[in-house]
Write a protein that holds these residues in place. Sequence first.
Motif, short mmCIF file in Angstrom:
data_model
loop_
_atom_site.label_atom_id
_atom_site.label_comp_id
_atom_site.label_asym_id
_atom_site.label_seq_id
_atom_site.Cartn_x
_atom_site.Cartn_y
_atom_site.Cartn_z
N LEU A 1 -20.57 -21.90 6.79
CA LEU A 1 -19.87 -22.27 8.01
C LEU A 1 -20.60 -23.34 8.83
O LEU A 1 -19.96 -24.28 9.31
CB LEU A 1 -19.61 -21.02 8.87
N PRO A 2 -21.91 -23.26 9.05
CA PRO A 2 -22.57 -24.35 9.79
C PRO A 2 -22.47 -25.70 9.09
O PRO A 2 -22.28 -26.73 9.73
CB PRO A 2 -24.02 -23.88 9.88
N VAL A 3 -22.58 -25.67 7.75
CA VAL A 3 -22.44 -26.94 7.01
C VAL A 3 -21.03 -27.49 7.16
O VAL A 3 -20.83 -28.71 7.34
CB VAL A 3 -22.80 -26.72 5.53
N GLY B 1 -17.54 -32.21 12.17
CA GLY B 1 -17.94 -32.97 13.35
C GLY B 1 -18.33 -34.39 13.00
O GLY B 1 -17.99 -35.34 13.71
N TRP B 2 -19.05 -34.58 11.89
CA TRP B 2 -19.45 -35.91 11.43
C TRP B 2 -18.21 -36.78 11.18
O TRP B 2 -18.16 -37.94 11.62
CB TRP B 2 -20.28 -35.76 10.17
N LEU C 1 -29.36 -35.00 14.48
CA LEU C 1 -30.21 -33.89 14.92
C LEU C 1 -29.48 -33.02 15.94
O LEU C 1 -29.54 -31.77 15.86
CB LEU C 1 -31.50 -34.44 15.52
N VAL C 2 -28.77 -33.65 16.87
CA VAL C 2 -28.00 -32.88 17.85
C VAL C 2 -26.91 -32.08 17.15
O VAL C 2 -26.65 -30.91 17.47
CB VAL C 2 -27.40 -33.83 18.90
N GLY C 3 -26.25 -32.68 16.15
CA GLY C 3 -25.21 -31.97 15.43
C GLY C 3 -25.75 -30.78 14.65
O GLY C 3 -25.14 -29.71 14.64
N ALA C 4 -26.91 -30.97 14.01
CA ALA C 4 -27.49 -29.87 13.23
C ALA C 4 -27.89 -28.70 14.13
O ALA C 4 -27.62 -27.54 13.82
CB ALA C 4 -28.69 -30.38 12.44
N PRO D 1 -17.16 -27.70 19.90
CA PRO D 1 -16.01 -26.86 19.52
C PRO D 1 -16.09 -26.32 18.09
O PRO D 1 -15.71 -25.17 17.84
CB PRO D 1 -14.82 -27.81 19.69
N PHE D 2 -16.60 -27.12 17.16
CA PHE D 2 -16.74 -26.62 15.79
C PHE D 2 -17.78 -25.50 15.73
O PHE D 2 -17.61 -24.51 15.00
CB PHE D 2 -17.14 -27.76 14.85
N ALA D 3 -18.87 -25.66 16.50
CA ALA D 3 -19.87 -24.60 16.53
C ALA D 3 -19.30 -23.34 17.16
O ALA D 3 -19.59 -22.21 16.71
CB ALA D 3 -21.09 -25.08 17.30
#
Length: 228
Positions: free
Chosen positions: A176-178, A184-185, A204-207, A144-146
């Motif tokens: 925005l990605p950061v 999310g973290w 890794l999945v989050g990045a 959702p954040f992405a």
Amino acid sequence: MSVPDTGAQPSGEVDAQPAGAWADYLAAAQRLDAVRRAASAAAGEQAATLQAAQQELSAVRARLAPQRARLIQDFGVPEAALIPQPNDQALAAQTVAAGPAAVLGALRQARATADAADAGMLGAGPGTALPLRPWARNLLVYGPFAAAVLIVQIVLYLIAPSGSLPTYALLCGLSLPVLAYGLGWLTIGFVYGGGPEKVDRTPLVGAITCLTPVLLTCMGVGLLAFIR
């Protein structure tokens, strides 16, 4: 006139000795045959037990393979938890030390345990919520954040002046990605943390998830520029 003594024994005594020896021989032969028959029967029984144990072993292996796969994939059980420990191996060796019959009994008990495990996993099938694996669970948070990042980038692309588009693209692509990854973290730690074990955030999945909107936006902008 006297009859000379020749030293010969009466015929009854001569016949009695061979008859007694023959009887002893027959008795010994019967005992040996009985031993041979018993040994042959024991060997046949042992061979049949070994064959049954081999068939039982094949059946148990066939049952355990899909159970192992389901425990790892569906229930998220660590593979290291399914490896026998030294005390388990020692107990198993002690159980089968009595011979083929003990081995067959232990394998039949193992098959019964596998049947009970199948019944238990069937009960945990439809209608029972299975625990998600960490990457799939975290994807529900990072996703959702992405998606929000992608929406913001599309809106900024539509409303930004044509000359300032590279500046907006640079700012969005870096910040925005950061921001989505950090949110999310924190959300994963807040929702799934608090237990005795450290929560797996699968960085890794989050990045990858949070950088995907940037890649999609760049591809879209490049496609539009190519069409124009």
